[in-house]
Design an enzyme around this catalytic site. Sequence first.
Site, PDB file in Angstrom:
ATOM      1  N   ARG A 231       0.850  -1.192   0.000  1.00  0.00           N
ATOM      2  CA  ARG A 231       0.000   0.000   0.000  1.00  0.00           C
ATOM      3  C   ARG A 231       0.885   1.242   0.000  1.00  0.00           C
ATOM      4  O   ARG A 231       1.947   1.260   0.658  1.00  0.00           O
ATOM      5  CB  ARG A 231      -0.879   0.047   1.253  1.00  0.00           C
ATOM      6  CG  ARG A 231      -2.108  -0.828   1.210  1.00  0.00           C
ATOM      7  CD  ARG A 231      -3.145  -0.342   0.193  1.00  0.00           C
ATOM      8  NE  ARG A 231      -4.332  -1.188   0.173  1.00  0.00           N
ATOM      9  CZ  ARG A 231      -4.521  -2.220  -0.651  1.00  0.00           C
ATOM     10  NH1 ARG A 231      -3.603  -2.546  -1.547  1.00  0.00           N
ATOM     11  NH2 ARG A 231      -5.644  -2.917  -0.612  1.00  0.00           N
ATOM     12  N   HIS A 279      -1.741   0.608  -9.667  1.00  0.00           N
ATOM     13  CA  HIS A 279      -2.398  -0.316  -8.709  1.00  0.00           C
ATOM     14  C   HIS A 279      -3.036  -1.487  -9.473  1.00  0.00           C
ATOM     15  O   HIS A 279      -4.221  -1.790  -9.310  1.00  0.00           O
ATOM     16  CB  HIS A 279      -3.447   0.432  -7.860  1.00  0.00           C
ATOM     17  CG  HIS A 279      -3.773  -0.307  -6.588  1.00  0.00           C
ATOM     18  ND1 HIS A 279      -3.962   0.319  -5.376  1.00  0.00           N
ATOM     19  CD2 HIS A 279      -3.940  -1.625  -6.333  1.00  0.00           C
ATOM     20  CE1 HIS A 279      -4.237  -0.575  -4.443  1.00  0.00           C
ATOM     21  NE2 HIS A 279      -4.226  -1.773  -5.007  1.00  0.00           N
TER      22      HIS A 279
HETATM   23  P1  NDP Z   1      -1.450 -11.340   4.613  1.00  0.00           P
HETATM   24  O1  NDP Z   1      -2.324 -10.843   5.694  1.00  0.00           O
HETATM   25  O2  NDP Z   1      -1.607 -12.747   4.182  1.00  0.00           O
HETATM   26  O3  NDP Z   1       0.073 -11.115   4.978  1.00  0.00           O
HETATM   27  C1  NDP Z   1       0.530  -9.975   5.576  1.00  0.00           C
HETATM   28  C2  NDP Z   1       1.984 -10.178   5.998  1.00  0.00           C
HETATM   29  O4  NDP Z   1       2.500  -8.954   6.520  1.00  0.00           O
HETATM   30  C3  NDP Z   1       2.154 -11.236   7.071  1.00  0.00           C
HETATM   31  O5  NDP Z   1       3.318 -11.981   6.864  1.00  0.00           O
HETATM   32  C4  NDP Z   1       2.289 -10.388   8.344  1.00  0.00           C
HETATM   33  O6  NDP Z   1       3.048 -10.993   9.395  1.00  0.00           O
HETATM   34  C5  NDP Z   1       3.058  -9.212   7.801  1.00  0.00           C
HETATM   35  N1  NDP Z   1       2.880  -8.032   8.663  1.00  0.00           N
HETATM   36  C6  NDP Z   1       1.775  -7.304   8.875  1.00  0.00           C
HETATM   37  N2  NDP Z   1       1.998  -6.299   9.731  1.00  0.00           N
HETATM   38  C7  NDP Z   1       3.303  -6.392  10.080  1.00  0.00           C
HETATM   39  C8  NDP Z   1       4.147  -5.644  10.927  1.00  0.00           C
HETATM   40  N3  NDP Z   1       3.690  -4.581  11.612  1.00  0.00           N
HETATM   41  N4  NDP Z   1       5.421  -6.033  11.046  1.00  0.00           N
HETATM   42  C9  NDP Z   1       5.892  -7.101  10.375  1.00  0.00           C
HETATM   43  N5  NDP Z   1       5.137  -7.860   9.535  1.00  0.00           N
HETATM   44  C10 NDP Z   1       3.856  -7.503   9.392  1.00  0.00           C
HETATM   45  O7  NDP Z   1      -1.683 -10.351   3.376  1.00  0.00           O
HETATM   46  P2  NDP Z   1      -1.511 -10.664   1.820  1.00  0.00           P
HETATM   47  O8  NDP Z   1      -0.187 -11.247   1.612  1.00  0.00           O
HETATM   48  O9  NDP Z   1      -2.690 -11.390   1.299  1.00  0.00           O
HETATM   49  O10 NDP Z   1      -1.576  -9.178   1.220  1.00  0.00           O
HETATM   50  C11 NDP Z   1      -0.660  -8.187   1.624  1.00  0.00           C
HETATM   51  C12 NDP Z   1      -1.099  -6.827   1.125  1.00  0.00           C
HETATM   52  O11 NDP Z   1      -0.906  -6.714  -0.284  1.00  0.00           O
HETATM   53  C13 NDP Z   1      -2.572  -6.501   1.272  1.00  0.00           C
HETATM   54  O12 NDP Z   1      -2.887  -6.114   2.597  1.00  0.00           O
HETATM   55  C14 NDP Z   1      -2.756  -5.364   0.294  1.00  0.00           C
HETATM   56  O13 NDP Z   1      -2.477  -4.141   0.922  1.00  0.00           O
HETATM   57  C15 NDP Z   1      -1.694  -5.637  -0.756  1.00  0.00           C
HETATM   58  N6  NDP Z   1      -2.280  -5.996  -2.059  1.00  0.00           N
HETATM   59  C16 NDP Z   1      -1.960  -5.210  -3.142  1.00  0.00           C
HETATM   60  C17 NDP Z   1      -2.437  -5.527  -4.379  1.00  0.00           C
HETATM   61  C18 NDP Z   1      -2.037  -4.727  -5.569  1.00  0.00           C
HETATM   62  O14 NDP Z   1      -2.550  -4.957  -6.664  1.00  0.00           O
HETATM   63  N7  NDP Z   1      -1.098  -3.803  -5.444  1.00  0.00           N
HETATM   64  C19 NDP Z   1      -3.317  -6.684  -4.596  1.00  0.00           C
HETATM   65  C20 NDP Z   1      -3.560  -7.447  -3.401  1.00  0.00           C
HETATM   66  C21 NDP Z   1      -3.060  -7.091  -2.189  1.00  0.00           C
HETATM   67  P3  NDP Z   1       2.518 -12.326  10.122  1.00  0.00           P
HETATM   68  O15 NDP Z   1       2.638 -13.403   9.082  1.00  0.00           O
HETATM   69  O16 NDP Z   1       3.456 -12.518  11.242  1.00  0.00           O
HETATM   70  O17 NDP Z   1       1.097 -12.062  10.507  1.00  0.00           O
HETATM   71  C1  OXD Z   2      -6.263  -5.682  -2.888  1.00  0.00           C
HETATM   72  C2  OXD Z   2      -5.840  -4.712  -3.908  1.00  0.00           C
HETATM   73  O1  OXD Z   2      -6.134  -5.387  -1.703  1.00  0.00           O
HETATM   74  O2  OXD Z   2      -6.198  -4.932  -5.097  1.00  0.00           O
HETATM   75  O3  OXD Z   2      -6.727  -6.782  -3.266  1.00  0.00           O
HETATM   76  O4  OXD Z   2      -5.165  -3.766  -3.612  1.00  0.00           O
END
Ligand code: NDP
Ligand code: OXD
Length: 316
Positions: A231, A279
């Site tokens: 993000r 995006h």
């Molecule tokens: P998940 O919830 O599966 O994974 C999030 C990861 O981030 C986990 O490993 C988590 O740690 C880690 N994390 C979160 N907060 C912290 C922190 N404060 N410190 C350290 N590690 C942290 O999410 P996804 O992988 O499914 O998606 C990630 C993000 O990708 C989404 O939230 C979205 O914002 C973005 N996204 C963007 C898209 C685009 O087109 N650009 C499309 C889809 C998603 P832990 O494993 O320990 O919980």
């Molecule tokens: C999502 C994105 O969060 O598209 O899936 O950003």
Amino acid sequence: MDKSPLLMAIEFDGSVKAGNLEAALGGRKVIDLNENPSASLEEIKYALVWKPDAELFRKLPALEILFSAGAGVDHIFQASNIPDVPIVRFVDHSLTTQMSEWVCLQCLMQLRRQRDYDKLQKEHHWKEIAQPMAADITVGIMGLGELGKDAASKLDALGFKVAGWSRSKKTIDNVDCYDNDELDIFLARTDILVGLLPFTPQTKGIYNRAMFEKLNRDNLLGGPVFINAGRGGSHVETDIIACLRDKTLSAVSLDVFEVEPLPQDSPLWDFENAILTPHSAAVTDINAMGKHLARQLERYETGLPLEHIVDRTSGY
Ligand code: NDP
Ligand code: OXD
């Protein structure tokens, strides 16, 4: 018995149509709020939302499940009066695969000096440029969730050295995993930093100058590279711009921005060493969304637990 309808309240590009979802949901009625702004909402139990309107939740007293139209849920937490019901995010192979493709593409663009070759092509100039081997480069991924884990494995398959950082320590084949306490060690060995973190109060502005200065400078890419598809609120654009200018960063690939669409006057548009996408790294596929909703509603209505529920305390 009639199935309880699904409310669709999403601010998308118009490609997501109620009819497509209805087909996947076995005839369950889908009410598109954009097309029926005066639809009666008092009895709605299920809602699929993206960037919900500030007033929406007040109008949904019977809500039982809130579905996010994407993997991220920051768009929901920015609203007020969020009802105390499960929030289910979108997790699907289609989304994960697209994200890994985008991340691998950006890493390969840097490794294989594609922007430099583009320039030479424009000049009709036949010249070979030295390119490092993937095995000489460490890609460090921040966020090892659904998306980060898959990208890590695919980068490993391409031959990169891969490191990953997350709140809780992970075990992934051929990936050196670090937790919160080991951030500096992780950064010091990272040549290409990939951001796949969700946007939460803890990750706001996390990718900033102080972090970029801790990355490994002594690499075969001419300096550290930053790639973000998590993000835009997690990075600091003025720092990225300044770090590109003073070479703290050698290049960036950005799919997400502090303000979207990226304002016309952002200096980011004009850097030769910045690759920008709107995006679109991973886009919600309507058919996959239909299957996901059908599965979750089937589970819920037959008494099975929902999957992919957001932890409200951690905010993702
Ligand atoms: P998940 O919830 O599966 O994974 C999030 C990861 O981030 C986990 O490993 C988590 O740690 C880690 N994390 C979160 N907060 C912290 C922190 N404060 N410190 C350290 N590690 C942290 O999410 P996804 O992988 O499914 O998606 C990630 C993000 O990708 C989404 O939230 C979205 O914002 C973005 N996204 C963007 C898209 C685009 O087109 N650009 C499309 C889809 C998603 P832990 O494993 O320990 O919980
Ligand atoms: C999502 C994105 O969060 O598209 O899936 O950003």
